[in-house]
Design a protein around this motif. Structure first.
Motif, PDB file in Angstrom:
ATOM      1  N   ARG A 109       0.834  -1.199   0.000  1.00 19.81           N
ATOM      2  CA  ARG A 109       0.000   0.000   0.000  1.00 19.81           C
ATOM      3  C   ARG A 109       0.876   1.259   0.000  1.00 19.81           C
ATOM      4  N   ALA A 110       1.910   1.249   0.822  1.00 23.34           N
ATOM      5  CA  ALA A 110       2.787   2.419   0.884  1.00 23.34           C
ATOM      6  C   ALA A 110       3.397   2.694  -0.490  1.00 23.34           C
ATOM      7  N   ARG A 111       3.779   1.617  -1.168  1.00 18.89           N
ATOM      8  CA  ARG A 111       4.362   1.761  -2.509  1.00 18.89           C
ATOM      9  C   ARG A 111       3.342   2.360  -3.480  1.00 18.89           C
ATOM     10  N   THR A 112       2.130   1.804  -3.450  1.00 18.11           N
ATOM     11  CA  THR A 112       1.102   2.257  -4.391  1.00 18.11           C
ATOM     12  C   THR A 112       0.673   3.687  -4.084  1.00 18.11           C
ATOM     13  N   TRP A 113       0.454   3.953  -2.811  1.00 17.61           N
ATOM     14  CA  TRP A 113      -0.077   5.265  -2.449  1.00 17.61           C
ATOM     15  C   TRP A 113       0.942   6.393  -2.632  1.00 17.61           C
ATOM     16  N   SER A 114       2.228   6.053  -2.697  1.00 16.20           N
ATOM     17  CA  SER A 114       3.212   7.132  -2.851  1.00 16.20           C
ATOM     18  C   SER A 114       3.739   7.231  -4.284  1.00 16.20           C
ATOM     19  N   ARG A 115       3.041   6.588  -5.210  1.00 14.18           N
ATOM     20  CA  ARG A 115       3.502   6.616  -6.601  1.00 14.18           C
ATOM     21  C   ARG A 115       3.417   8.009  -7.214  1.00 14.18           C
ATOM     22  N   ILE A 116       4.369   8.306  -8.084  1.00 10.01           N
ATOM     23  CA  ILE A 116       4.360   9.592  -8.797  1.00 10.01           C
ATOM     24  C   ILE A 116       4.016   9.277 -10.253  1.00 10.01           C
ATOM     25  N   TYR A 117       3.072  10.026 -10.817  1.00 16.43           N
ATOM     26  CA  TYR A 117       2.584   9.684 -12.157  1.00 16.43           C
ATOM     27  C   TYR A 117       3.140  10.570 -13.269  1.00 16.43           C
ATOM     28  N   SER A 118       4.017  11.488 -12.919  1.00 16.62           N
ATOM     29  CA  SER A 118       4.594  12.351 -13.954  1.00 16.62           C
ATOM     30  C   SER A 118       6.075  12.067 -14.085  1.00 16.62           C
ATOM     31  N   GLU A 119       6.483  11.694 -15.292  1.00 15.02           N
ATOM     32  CA  GLU A 119       7.909  11.425 -15.523  1.00 15.02           C
ATOM     33  C   GLU A 119       8.722  12.693 -15.323  1.00 15.02           C
ATOM     34  N   GLU A 120       8.144  13.823 -15.721  1.00 18.69           N
ATOM     35  CA  GLU A 120       8.844  15.089 -15.592  1.00 18.69           C
ATOM     36  C   GLU A 120       9.074  15.410 -14.101  1.00 18.69           C
ATOM     37  N   THR A 121       8.055  15.175 -13.295  1.00 19.06           N
ATOM     38  CA  THR A 121       8.180  15.439 -11.854  1.00 19.06           C
ATOM     39  C   THR A 121       9.218  14.512 -11.234  1.00 19.06           C
ATOM     40  N   LYS A 122       9.240  13.271 -11.695  1.00 15.52           N
ATOM     41  CA  LYS A 122      10.246  12.330 -11.176  1.00 15.52           C
ATOM     42  C   LYS A 122      11.647  12.839 -11.465  1.00 15.52           C
ATOM     43  N   LYS A 123      11.807  13.395 -12.666  1.00 14.04           N
ATOM     44  CA  LYS A 123      13.139  13.895 -13.041  1.00 14.04           C
ATOM     45  C   LYS A 123      13.572  15.053 -12.159  1.00 14.04           C
ATOM     46  N   GLN A 124      12.602  15.758 -11.624  1.00 13.62           N
ATOM     47  CA  GLN A 124      12.932  16.898 -10.762  1.00 13.62           C
ATOM     48  C   GLN A 124      13.009  16.492  -9.292  1.00 13.62           C
ATOM     49  N   SER A 125      13.124  15.201  -9.046  1.00 13.82           N
ATOM     50  CA  SER A 125      13.123  14.702  -7.664  1.00 13.82           C
ATOM     51  C   SER A 125      14.400  13.921  -7.373  1.00 13.82           C
ATOM     52  N   ILE A 126      14.707  13.815  -6.097  1.00 14.01           N
ATOM     53  CA  ILE A 126      15.839  12.977  -5.667  1.00 14.01           C
ATOM     54  C   ILE A 126      15.281  11.925  -4.707  1.00 14.01           C
ATOM     55  N   PRO A 127      15.458  10.646  -5.018  1.00 16.74           N
ATOM     56  CA  PRO A 127      14.936   9.619  -4.107  1.00 16.74           C
ATOM     57  C   PRO A 127      15.737   9.574  -2.810  1.00 16.74           C
ATOM     58  N   VAL A 128      15.012   9.484  -1.721  1.00 13.81           N
ATOM     59  CA  VAL A 128      15.649   9.392  -0.400  1.00 13.81           C
ATOM     60  C   VAL A 128      15.299   8.015   0.169  1.00 13.81           C
ATOM     61  N   ILE A 129      16.320   7.213   0.417  1.00 10.73           N
ATOM     62  CA  ILE A 129      16.095   5.860   0.914  1.00 10.73           C
ATOM     63  C   ILE A 129      16.518   5.810   2.375  1.00 10.73           C
ATOM     64  N   THR A 130      15.591   5.389   3.206  1.00 14.08           N
ATOM     65  CA  THR A 130      15.893   5.351   4.642  1.00 14.08           C
ATOM     66  C   THR A 130      16.070   3.894   5.063  1.00 14.08           C
ATOM     67  N   ASP A 131      17.063   3.639   5.865  1.00 14.11           N
ATOM     68  CA  ASP A 131      17.255   2.261   6.320  1.00 14.11           C
ATOM     69  C   ASP A 131      17.888   2.213   7.698  1.00 14.11           C
ATOM     70  N   TRP A 132      17.344   1.344   8.551  1.00 13.44           N
ATOM     71  CA  TRP A 132      17.841   1.243   9.938  1.00 13.44           C
ATOM     72  C   TRP A 132      19.307   0.818   9.992  1.00 13.44           C
ATOM     73  N   GLN A 133      19.787   0.190   8.908  1.00 14.76           N
ATOM     74  CA  GLN A 133      21.166  -0.321   8.983  1.00 14.76           C
ATOM     75  C   GLN A 133      22.207   0.803   8.990  1.00 14.76           C
ATOM     76  N   LEU A 134      21.749   2.012   8.670  1.00 14.00           N
ATOM     77  CA  LEU A 134      22.646   3.165   8.769  1.00 14.00           C
ATOM     78  C   LEU A 134      22.483   3.865  10.124  1.00 14.00           C
ATOM     79  N   ASN A 135      21.633   3.317  10.976  1.00 12.05           N
ATOM     80  CA  ASN A 135      21.390   3.940  12.291  1.00 12.05           C
ATOM     81  C   ASN A 135      22.655   4.028  13.137  1.00 12.05           C
ATOM     82  N   GLU A 136      22.594   4.891  14.147  1.00 10.79           N
ATOM     83  CA  GLU A 136      23.657   4.961  15.142  1.00 10.79           C
ATOM     84  C   GLU A 136      23.816   3.589  15.794  1.00 10.79           C
ATOM     85  N   ARG A 137      25.023   3.308  16.304  1.00 10.63           N
ATOM     86  CA  ARG A 137      25.196   2.050  17.039  1.00 10.63           C
ATOM     87  C   ARG A 137      24.187   2.034  18.194  1.00 10.63           C
TER      88      ARG A 137
END
Ligand SMILES: O=C(O)[C@H](O)COP(=O)(O)O
Length: 346
Positions: free
Chosen positions: A177-205
């Motif tokens: 659902r999170a994937r579907t609900w956050s979809r972007i439908y404009s290729e042009e808008t995607k090009k003007q965006s930077i994907p931000v990937i969050t992951d716990w494995q980069l967390n502080e010790r």
């Protein structure tokens, strides 16, 4: 390095386990002896970045604008975290920016924070904005942050200063659902965006039973040496917490498996993370020994630039300010990128 690492925030049956698919070249993580690299020994990033130039004997030179291009990629062309890599787009070099989050409310109070999710102070917000100014002319195609708010705030605030004016967008793929609900439908808008990937494995010790305790009081109670050992030794964990070695096992594995392929594909990457997750990654990039890493300190909110070229990482220090000529002359590609930004803003 082939043990699965599971997300502690999702319980033991995490749907995403990372099993190293590539051999880790970090000497210490292989458990063999390390190559001595005294050049970067006792480096306090942020306070002595200038001395990095001095120690390497390299001085910033004037801008060289030659016909070489920064990578052109469409990071939104696939939506899955793991499918970004496009090995057909191999480029000669990519920029890698590492940044420790700005001051947090618990940094200010001098409390062990670890996995506790604490926001930035006003000073931390200002540090993040200042960091953004320092990197405002360096290309960023993808951003990786930890799952903690202080790193995410830092990344987002820094990007408000970027001259590229692209919109950083957090990718949500925690479920269908999170994937579907956050979809972007404009290729042009995607090009003007930077994907931000969050992951716990980069967390502080994970600081175990020290989390929430005052660092000064803990040193008075258990002795300075003991607390220094918990905070800076490579393989001694704090009570019920992670040692740097344990933190490295997940953070470096994530870096190798998820981030490095992007660099190989020519994508310019920024990682906003934490003192110890970044120390472990820097240990690997700079081939520091477990003795050398003891002296590696990262200041809050100071970006550090590496150039990834032909499978090697070249540390270029911390950009001092957006007007410093040397920053743009690190490589021809960066100089060209900067020149393009200048031309666009006329
Ligand atoms: O988690 C913390 O308390 C800090 O972010 C890092 O602390 P350290 O300098 O004691 O490793």
């Amino acid at each position: 390095m082939d043990a699965a690492v599971c997300n502690p925030f999702l319980g033991t049956s995490s749907s995403r386990c990372y099993v190293s698919s590539r051999p880790c070249v970090c000497p210490d993580l292989r458990g063999s002896s390390m190559r001595l690299s005294s050049e970067f020994f006792k480096v306090e990033i942020g306070r002595s970045e200038r001395s990095l130039f001095q120690s390497s004997g390299k001085k910033p030179s004037p801008i060289i604008a030659l016909a070489s291009q920064t990578s052109v990629s469409d990071p939104f062309s696939t939506s899955s975290k793991n499918n970004y890599s496009d090995s057909s787009k191999k480029s000669n070099e990519a920029a890698l920016i590492l940044i420790r989050h700005g001051e947090s409310l618990w940094n200010e109070k001098n409390l062990f924070t670890g996995s506790v999710d604490v926001p930035l102070t006003k000073k931390g917000v200002e540090e993040a904005i200042e960091a953004g100014k320092r990197i405002s002319n360096i290309p960023v195609d993808m951003i990786y942050t930890s799952s903690l708010i202080r790193a995410q705030m830092t990344a987002m605030l820094a990007m408000t200063q970027h001259r590229q004016r692209k919109v950083p967008i957090i990718l949500h793929d925690e479920n269908e659902r999170a994937r579907t609900w956050s979809r972007i439908y404009s290729e042009e808008t995607k090009k003007q965006s930077i994907p931000v990937i969050t992951d716990w494995q980069l967390n502080e010790r994970m600081y175990g039973e020290l989390q929430g305790l005052n660092k000064q009081e803990t040193a008075e109670r258990y002795g300075k040496e003991q607390v220094h050992e918990w905070r800076r030794s490579y393989d001694i964990p704090p009570p019920n917490g992670e040692s740097l070695e344990m933190c490295a096992q997940r953070a470096v594995m994530y870096f190798r498996n998820e981030i490095e392929p992007q660099l190989f594909a020519g994508k310019n990457v920024m990682i906003a993370a934490h003192g110890n997750s970044l120390r472990s990654i820097i240990m690997c990039l700079d081939k520091l020994t477990s003795q050398e890493v003891i002296s590696l300190e990262l200041s809050t909110g100071i970006p550090l630039l590496y150039i990834f070229k032909e499978g090697r990482y070249v540390r270029r220090g911390s950009p001092v300010g957006p007007t410093e000529a040397g920053v743009y002359a690190y490589t021809r590609t960066l100089a060209q990128y900067r020149q393009n930004l200048d031309e666009m803003s006329y």
